[in-house]
Scaffold this active site. Sequence first.
Site, PDB file in Angstrom:
ATOM      1  N   GLU A   1       0.838  -1.205   0.000  1.00 49.72           N
ATOM      2  CA  GLU A   1       0.000   0.000   0.000  1.00 49.72           C
ATOM      3  C   GLU A   1       0.873   1.256   0.000  1.00 49.72           C
ATOM      4  OE1 GLU A   1      -3.650   1.836   2.760  1.00 49.72           O
ATOM      5  OE2 GLU A   1      -2.394   0.196   3.510  1.00 49.72           O
TER       6      GLU A   1
ATOM      7  N   LYS B   1      -9.387   2.092  -2.519  1.00 50.37           N
ATOM      8  CA  LYS B   1      -9.645   1.513  -1.200  1.00 50.37           C
ATOM      9  C   LYS B   1     -11.040   1.923  -0.724  1.00 50.37           C
ATOM     10  CE  LYS B   1      -7.340   1.083   3.329  1.00 50.37           C
ATOM     11  NZ  LYS B   1      -6.105   1.457   4.068  1.00 50.37           N
TER      12      LYS B   1
ATOM     13  N   CYS C   1      -5.393  -3.231   2.073  1.00 46.71           N
ATOM     14  CA  CYS C   1      -5.255  -3.319   3.534  1.00 46.71           C
ATOM     15  C   CYS C   1      -6.582  -3.524   4.253  1.00 46.71           C
ATOM     16  CB  CYS C   1      -4.518  -2.086   4.064  1.00 46.71           C
ATOM     17  SG  CYS C   1      -3.756  -2.359   5.688  1.00 46.71           S
TER      18      CYS C   1
END
Length: 560
Positions: free
Chosen positions: A41, A112, A148
């Site tokens: 990330e 994300k 994540c």
Amino acid sequence: MKIYLAQQNYHIGNFESNVQKIIVAINKAKADKADLIVFSEMSVCGYPARDFVEFSDFINKCYDAIDEIKMHADTIGVLVGSPARNPNVKGKPLFNAAFFLYEQKILAEVHKTLLPTYDVFDEYRYFEPAFEWDVVKFKGKKIAITICEDIWNLGNNPLYRVCPMDLLMHQSPDFMVNLSASPFDYTHDETRKAVAKANVAKYQLPMFYCNAVGSQTEIVFDGSSLVFDKYGNLCKLFPAFKEAVEGVILNNDGTIKSSVLEPYSPIPEPAINDGTLDENLNTHEIYDALILGIKDYFVKMGFTKAILGSSGGIDSAVVLALACDALGSENVRAILMPSPYSSSHSVDDAVALSKNLNNPYDIIRINDVYESFLHTLEPVFNGLPFSLAEENVQSRTRGNLLMAIANKFGYILLNTSNKSELSTGYGTLYGDMAGGVGVLGDCYKLQVYALAKYINREKEIIPSHIIAKAPSAELRPNQKDSDNLPDYEVLDRILFQYIENRLGPAEIKAQGFDAAIVDRTIKLVNNNEYKRNQFCPIIRISPKAFGVGRRVPIVGKYLS
């Protein structure tokens, strides 16, 4: 399909260094005829970049870096993390994104969805959540790409209202990829592994999980990237606290061409602990995290040499040993500063420690400086009895001397305060609380003793007398820490319940702790927030460290 994971240590804002690392890893994967390489990330700019992303020039540099990287993504697919601009009028101006590069073009851009705002995370401050979810089609496969936190919304108590993988499953992906920057704490590695495995079990898809490694000021990333086959067998575990660029082969049936490291076991796995402080839990990992934290703080800031006050006590001894391991003994200077109340064995113990570590040291007696201060202050103190003021003059004298030497020779002062002391305010502002980075500020005293024993696991480095003797600041005759604080066996366990577990006084007392000690301890914690607010960055090794991950008001009266 041959898939590589690049677990690399990035430097926030150092685009040239980050891009070169990424290109080297791409070339290694290409030489091995890999089809795809995955980075962590925000790999392009480093994580967490925080308010840097509010600068347009910073985002421009991110895009310039992607343009340079994509020229190397010719015969190989490349997944890198970076901020991405939000072209929509509504919402925040940026996404936390993964760029899929192939044939020297941007094949896809994935955003994300779940933006954490707890503990050290503050992503919703900067980013807009994803509002589109699509698999990426690549070489005949459909890839479910998440970032994540996107895989952490499983279980009975989901933190968010959506689950990105649920939304992607409608498109029948063949495998999952997660770009992560998941920080280390001593309870987190098994939890993280269980979360990845839970996703595999739920969706029955292989998982490629690439985590960042390295330290960014106070936050340490341990790497420990993972590869699971579709049956939940762990087939690849990357090293902790080290860079690694390695690949595996994904078979068409969802298995991995590799031996199984850990066969699937039912979920949930056993909890890492029962909610109480275990001072011996993962001491070796804490040690490695602190070493990496010190090393990266110095390397990324351009520092080379450290200095610290060596008192002959357990805290300074552990910090000195850690620093010598991280930076090289020749680069760590210990200053012994005995006062009128220092015992002879403290000086002897500190000298023996430096001889064991082979680091340079000096002995500077502060008696004359201390007496000069008292003489100067005598008209103002006006004959009042000896008190904390005179004790702290010694500590501030030491702080001044350490900073003078640091300024003269270009050292960075390492702070040696532990979490028990910082919690209760057992330290002197502008004295022993001075420093550029707090090495043990997230380690309770009991954990410091465990670290000392770990350091001595093969031979005696820290003299046994340092470990065995009763801790003391030695600022008045026959002083002991226990004169001012509850016994650490009790204190640390109360502090853990209040700080890590966020339990109130009634809940802590219900566990059998003495009511008066609980009330006194919590009052000390709350009343000393003003001191911690002026403290240096602390290397984070616990689930709840002082600093950016714990935000309480200085003037608050709650529970005080």
